[in-house]
Design a protein around this motif. Structure first.
Motif, PDB file in Angstrom:
ATOM      1  N   VAL A 129      -2.684  76.726   7.848  1.00  0.00           N
ATOM      2  CA  VAL A 129      -2.906  77.125   6.448  1.00  0.00           C
ATOM      3  C   VAL A 129      -2.278  76.078   5.532  1.00  0.00           C
ATOM      4  CG1 VAL A 129      -2.678  78.952   4.722  1.00  0.00           C
ATOM      5  CG2 VAL A 129      -2.661  79.550   7.149  1.00  0.00           C
ATOM      6  N   ARG A 130      -2.977  75.764   4.452  1.00  0.00           N
ATOM      7  CA  ARG A 130      -2.447  74.857   3.429  1.00  0.00           C
ATOM      8  C   ARG A 130      -2.388  75.603   2.091  1.00  0.00           C
ATOM      9  NH1 ARG A 130      -3.042  69.426   4.718  1.00  0.00           N
ATOM     10  NH2 ARG A 130      -4.344  69.007   6.567  1.00  0.00           N
ATOM     11  N   TYR A 131      -1.290  75.440   1.402  1.00  0.00           N
ATOM     12  CA  TYR A 131      -1.153  75.978   0.045  1.00  0.00           C
ATOM     13  C   TYR A 131      -0.953  74.816  -0.913  1.00  0.00           C
ATOM     14  CZ  TYR A 131      -0.385  80.634   2.014  1.00  0.00           C
ATOM     15  OH  TYR A 131      -0.525  81.833   2.671  1.00  0.00           O
ATOM     16  N   THR A 132      -1.564  74.923  -2.079  1.00  0.00           N
ATOM     17  CA  THR A 132      -1.321  73.970  -3.163  1.00  0.00           C
ATOM     18  C   THR A 132      -0.733  74.740  -4.328  1.00  0.00           C
ATOM     19  OG1 THR A 132      -3.168  72.552  -2.493  1.00  0.00           O
ATOM     20  CG2 THR A 132      -2.324  72.274  -4.727  1.00  0.00           C
ATOM     21  N   PHE A 133       0.456  74.316  -4.751  1.00  0.00           N
ATOM     22  CA  PHE A 133       1.128  74.928  -5.893  1.00  0.00           C
ATOM     23  C   PHE A 133       1.205  73.936  -7.040  1.00  0.00           C
ATOM     24  CE2 PHE A 133       2.883  77.190  -2.209  1.00  0.00           C
ATOM     25  CZ  PHE A 133       2.773  78.513  -2.614  1.00  0.00           C
ATOM     26  N   ASP A 134       1.474  74.468  -8.211  1.00  0.00           N
ATOM     27  CA  ASP A 134       1.712  73.599  -9.364  1.00  0.00           C
ATOM     28  C   ASP A 134       2.994  72.799  -9.127  1.00  0.00           C
ATOM     29  OD1 ASP A 134       1.359  72.427 -11.806  1.00  0.00           O
ATOM     30  OD2 ASP A 134       1.130  74.309 -12.899  1.00  0.00           O
ATOM     31  N   SER A 135       3.284  71.852 -10.032  1.00  0.00           N
ATOM     32  CA  SER A 135       4.465  71.003  -9.862  1.00  0.00           C
ATOM     33  C   SER A 135       5.741  71.818  -9.757  1.00  0.00           C
ATOM     34  CB  SER A 135       4.577  70.010 -11.026  1.00  0.00           C
ATOM     35  OG  SER A 135       4.628  70.704 -12.260  1.00  0.00           O
ATOM     36  N   LEU A 136       5.809  72.930 -10.503  1.00  0.00           N
ATOM     37  CA  LEU A 136       6.874  73.910 -10.328  1.00  0.00           C
ATOM     38  C   LEU A 136       6.216  75.164  -9.773  1.00  0.00           C
ATOM     39  CD1 LEU A 136       9.756  74.854 -10.550  1.00  0.00           C
ATOM     40  CD2 LEU A 136       9.336  75.484 -12.930  1.00  0.00           C
ATOM     41  N   PRO A 137       6.333  75.375  -8.457  1.00  0.00           N
ATOM     42  CA  PRO A 137       5.591  76.462  -7.810  1.00  0.00           C
ATOM     43  C   PRO A 137       5.867  77.836  -8.421  1.00  0.00           C
ATOM     44  CG  PRO A 137       6.497  74.988  -6.168  1.00  0.00           C
ATOM     45  CD  PRO A 137       7.086  74.573  -7.485  1.00  0.00           C
ATOM     46  N   THR A 138       4.814  78.609  -8.518  1.00  0.00           N
ATOM     47  CA  THR A 138       4.913  80.014  -8.913  1.00  0.00           C
ATOM     48  C   THR A 138       4.352  80.851  -7.763  1.00  0.00           C
ATOM     49  OG1 THR A 138       2.754  79.924  -9.995  1.00  0.00           O
ATOM     50  CG2 THR A 138       4.690  79.496 -11.363  1.00  0.00           C
ATOM     51  N   VAL A 139       4.480  82.162  -7.876  1.00  0.00           N
ATOM     52  CA  VAL A 139       4.051  83.042  -6.783  1.00  0.00           C
ATOM     53  C   VAL A 139       2.585  82.824  -6.428  1.00  0.00           C
ATOM     54  CG1 VAL A 139       3.740  85.437  -6.096  1.00  0.00           C
ATOM     55  CG2 VAL A 139       5.783  84.780  -7.356  1.00  0.00           C
ATOM     56  N   GLU A 140       1.744  82.639  -7.438  1.00  0.00           N
ATOM     57  CA  GLU A 140       0.314  82.468  -7.201  1.00  0.00           C
ATOM     58  C   GLU A 140      -0.009  80.992  -6.953  1.00  0.00           C
ATOM     59  OE1 GLU A 140      -1.968  84.735  -6.796  1.00  0.00           O
ATOM     60  OE2 GLU A 140      -0.535  86.358  -7.161  1.00  0.00           O
ATOM     61  N   PRO A 141      -0.470  80.627  -5.754  1.00  0.00           N
ATOM     62  CA  PRO A 141      -0.840  79.232  -5.481  1.00  0.00           C
ATOM     63  C   PRO A 141      -2.112  78.847  -6.215  1.00  0.00           C
ATOM     64  CG  PRO A 141      -1.422  80.623  -3.623  1.00  0.00           C
ATOM     65  CD  PRO A 141      -0.675  81.495  -4.588  1.00  0.00           C
TER      66      PRO A 141
ATOM     67  N   LEU B 169       6.444  73.163   6.117  1.00  0.00           N
ATOM     68  CA  LEU B 169       7.154  72.230   5.256  1.00  0.00           C
ATOM     69  C   LEU B 169       6.374  72.082   3.960  1.00  0.00           C
ATOM     70  CD1 LEU B 169       5.512  69.242   5.299  1.00  0.00           C
ATOM     71  CD2 LEU B 169       6.447  69.255   7.615  1.00  0.00           C
ATOM     72  N   SER B 170       7.027  71.529   2.974  1.00  0.00           N
ATOM     73  CA  SER B 170       6.382  71.275   1.685  1.00  0.00           C
ATOM     74  C   SER B 170       6.582  69.822   1.303  1.00  0.00           C
ATOM     75  CB  SER B 170       6.962  72.182   0.598  1.00  0.00           C
ATOM     76  OG  SER B 170       6.699  73.548   0.871  1.00  0.00           O
ATOM     77  N   TYR B 171       5.632  69.269   0.555  1.00  0.00           N
ATOM     78  CA  TYR B 171       5.768  67.898   0.069  1.00  0.00           C
ATOM     79  C   TYR B 171       5.053  67.760  -1.269  1.00  0.00           C
ATOM     80  CZ  TYR B 171       1.006  67.197   1.927  1.00  0.00           C
ATOM     81  OH  TYR B 171      -0.334  67.297   2.199  1.00  0.00           O
ATOM     82  N   GLU B 172       5.448  66.746  -2.012  1.00  0.00           N
ATOM     83  CA  GLU B 172       4.860  66.500  -3.327  1.00  0.00           C
ATOM     84  C   GLU B 172       3.678  65.554  -3.199  1.00  0.00           C
ATOM     85  OE1 GLU B 172       6.660  65.932  -7.750  1.00  0.00           O
ATOM     86  OE2 GLU B 172       7.248  64.401  -6.300  1.00  0.00           O
ATOM     87  N   THR B 173       2.586  65.875  -3.876  1.00  0.00           N
ATOM     88  CA  THR B 173       1.389  65.032  -3.845  1.00  0.00           C
ATOM     89  C   THR B 173       1.465  63.965  -4.931  1.00  0.00           C
ATOM     90  OG1 THR B 173       0.084  66.305  -5.440  1.00  0.00           O
ATOM     91  CG2 THR B 173       0.115  67.096  -3.158  1.00  0.00           C
ATOM     92  N   ASP B 174       0.492  63.063  -4.913  1.00  0.00           N
ATOM     93  CA  ASP B 174       0.412  62.019  -5.943  1.00  0.00           C
ATOM     94  C   ASP B 174       0.155  62.606  -7.326  1.00  0.00           C
ATOM     95  OD1 ASP B 174       0.814  60.073  -4.042  1.00  0.00           O
ATOM     96  OD2 ASP B 174      -1.332  59.723  -3.702  1.00  0.00           O
ATOM     97  N   PHE B 175      -0.334  63.846  -7.361  1.00  0.00           N
ATOM     98  CA  PHE B 175      -0.622  64.516  -8.629  1.00  0.00           C
ATOM     99  C   PHE B 175       0.542  65.419  -9.048  1.00  0.00           C
ATOM    100  CE2 PHE B 175      -4.638  63.839  -6.352  1.00  0.00           C
ATOM    101  CZ  PHE B 175      -5.302  63.023  -7.269  1.00  0.00           C
ATOM    102  N   HIS B 176       1.702  65.240  -8.373  1.00  0.00           N
ATOM    103  CA  HIS B 176       2.926  65.999  -8.663  1.00  0.00           C
ATOM    104  C   HIS B 176       2.774  67.491  -8.400  1.00  0.00           C
ATOM    105  CE1 HIS B 176       4.710  62.377 -10.234  1.00  0.00           C
ATOM    106  NE2 HIS B 176       3.699  62.221 -11.065  1.00  0.00           N
ATOM    107  N   GLN B 177       1.779  67.842  -7.587  1.00  0.00           N
ATOM    108  CA  GLN B 177       1.681  69.212  -7.116  1.00  0.00           C
ATOM    109  C   GLN B 177       2.493  69.350  -5.824  1.00  0.00           C
ATOM    110  OE1 GLN B 177      -2.613  69.481  -6.834  1.00  0.00           O
ATOM    111  NE2 GLN B 177      -2.770  70.494  -8.825  1.00  0.00           N
ATOM    112  N   ILE B 178       2.734  70.581  -5.411  1.00  0.00           N
ATOM    113  CA  ILE B 178       3.475  70.838  -4.184  1.00  0.00           C
ATOM    114  C   ILE B 178       2.525  71.435  -3.149  1.00  0.00           C
ATOM    115  CG2 ILE B 178       5.361  72.111  -3.101  1.00  0.00           C
ATOM    116  CD1 ILE B 178       6.313  69.938  -5.035  1.00  0.00           C
ATOM    117  N   ASN B 179       2.402  70.754  -2.018  1.00  0.00           N
ATOM    118  CA  ASN B 179       1.622  71.269  -0.896  1.00  0.00           C
ATOM    119  C   ASN B 179       2.571  71.886   0.131  1.00  0.00           C
ATOM    120  OD1 ASN B 179      -0.793  70.467  -1.955  1.00  0.00           O
ATOM    121  ND2 ASN B 179      -1.206  68.865  -0.457  1.00  0.00           N
ATOM    122  N   THR B 180       2.258  73.076   0.578  1.00  0.00           N
ATOM    123  CA  THR B 180       3.018  73.725   1.639  1.00  0.00           C
ATOM    124  C   THR B 180       2.080  73.950   2.813  1.00  0.00           C
ATOM    125  OG1 THR B 180       4.482  74.838   0.062  1.00  0.00           O
ATOM    126  CG2 THR B 180       4.391  75.743   2.287  1.00  0.00           C
TER     127      THR B 180
END
Length: 271
Positions: free
Chosen positions: A84-96, A60-71
């Motif tokens: 495994v945890r991924y941190t993406f930018d507020s608008l996710p791109t291929v590279e976490p 699942l994915s959720y938005e953090t307090d810093f407006h990033q996306i954690n998957t």
């Protein structure tokens, strides 16, 4: 006549924005960012961590307090264990921004998200009351969201074949503080299929339409789906016609406009 049409269109749109439509747009964009993070996270985890594939119980994915996306990808043997945890930018791109395999304990927020997500999946899988519908070459996608005092799982139908966009067959399940189901609703009563293009370069599709019976405005799930596929389709506007309201979603600008259906019909008549 053209001046009259422009005046009517501009004046109606300018006065039509409200808290409800703003919330729909905001929620739709959030669902899109979450699903985008899940897409990229899934692609990476299957390529990078092949040895963990059989141990994954869900994601699942959720938005953090810093407006990033954690998957996050959690264990099938213990849902409180994060593989495994991924941190993406507020608008996710291929590279976490970050990949973490060391922080294995789920937070309180993650535990709640996992619980309601698994509950929704179990209900769809058993489908004892025939609430959910299933279609060939399509699968249900589950997006849990916890924000402020609201806990929900949105269920969207995604295609398992290329070249088409599916609108509809979507649901919202609402949960209480104890992660217990309180209510479930169908967002659409049916499902529609739109091809990416018509295969005719001289007569490209400019915009697509569908009607709403359950709700007046476009739904946040519509917006999410349209944004997910906007780079694949030849059309850039989608229109939803309700009983009293018409929603126009500009996929390129990511803007939502609404107007009264009577005004819409008057403009269409004068074209």
């Amino acid at each position: 006549m053209q001046k009259l049409i422009i005046f009517l269109f501009s004046a109606t749109i300018a006065s039509s924005q409200n808290k409800e439509t703003n919330k729909i747009l905001e929620e739709g964009k959030l669902l899109f960012r979450l699903e985008k993070g899940s897409w990229y996270g899934t692609d990476d985890v299957l390529a990078r961590f092949k040895n963990k594939k059989d141990s994954i119980g869900g994601y699942l994915s959720y938005e953090t307090d810093f407006h990033q996306i954690n998957t996050i990808f959690f264990s099938r043997y213990n849902s409180d264990e994060i593989l495994v945890r991924y941190t993406f930018d507020s608008l996710p791109t291929v590279e976490p921004l970050k990949i973490d395999t060391t922080n294995n304990i789920a937070s309180a927020l993650e535990k709640s998200l996992i619980l309601i997500s698994l509950d929704a999946r179990d209900r769809a899988s058993s489908n004892d009351d025939k609430f959910f519908s299933f279609y060939e070459n399509a699968a249900l996608n589950f997006i849990p969201i916890i924000k402020e005092k609201e806990k929900s799982v949105f269920v969207l139908t995604g295609p398992q074949v290329g070249g088409v966009v599916l609108i509809g067959n979507d649901y919202k399940l609402s949960y209480n503080k104890k992660n217990e189901l309180e209510k479930k609703v169908k967002i659409h009563n049916s499902i529609l299929q739109f091809p990416y293009n018509l295969g005719d370069k001289a007569n490209k599709t400019i915009q697509t339409y569908h009607s709403h019976i359950v709700t007046e405005y476009i739904s946040s799930t519509d917006i999410c789906t349209l944004l997910l596929y906007k780079n694949y389709v030849e059309w850039n506007k989608h229109i939803v016609i309700g009983k009293k309201e018409v929603s126009i979603f500009d996929m390129e600008k990511e803007e939502l406009f609404t107007m009264k259906r009577k005004a819409w019909e008057k403009i269409a008549k004068n074209k």
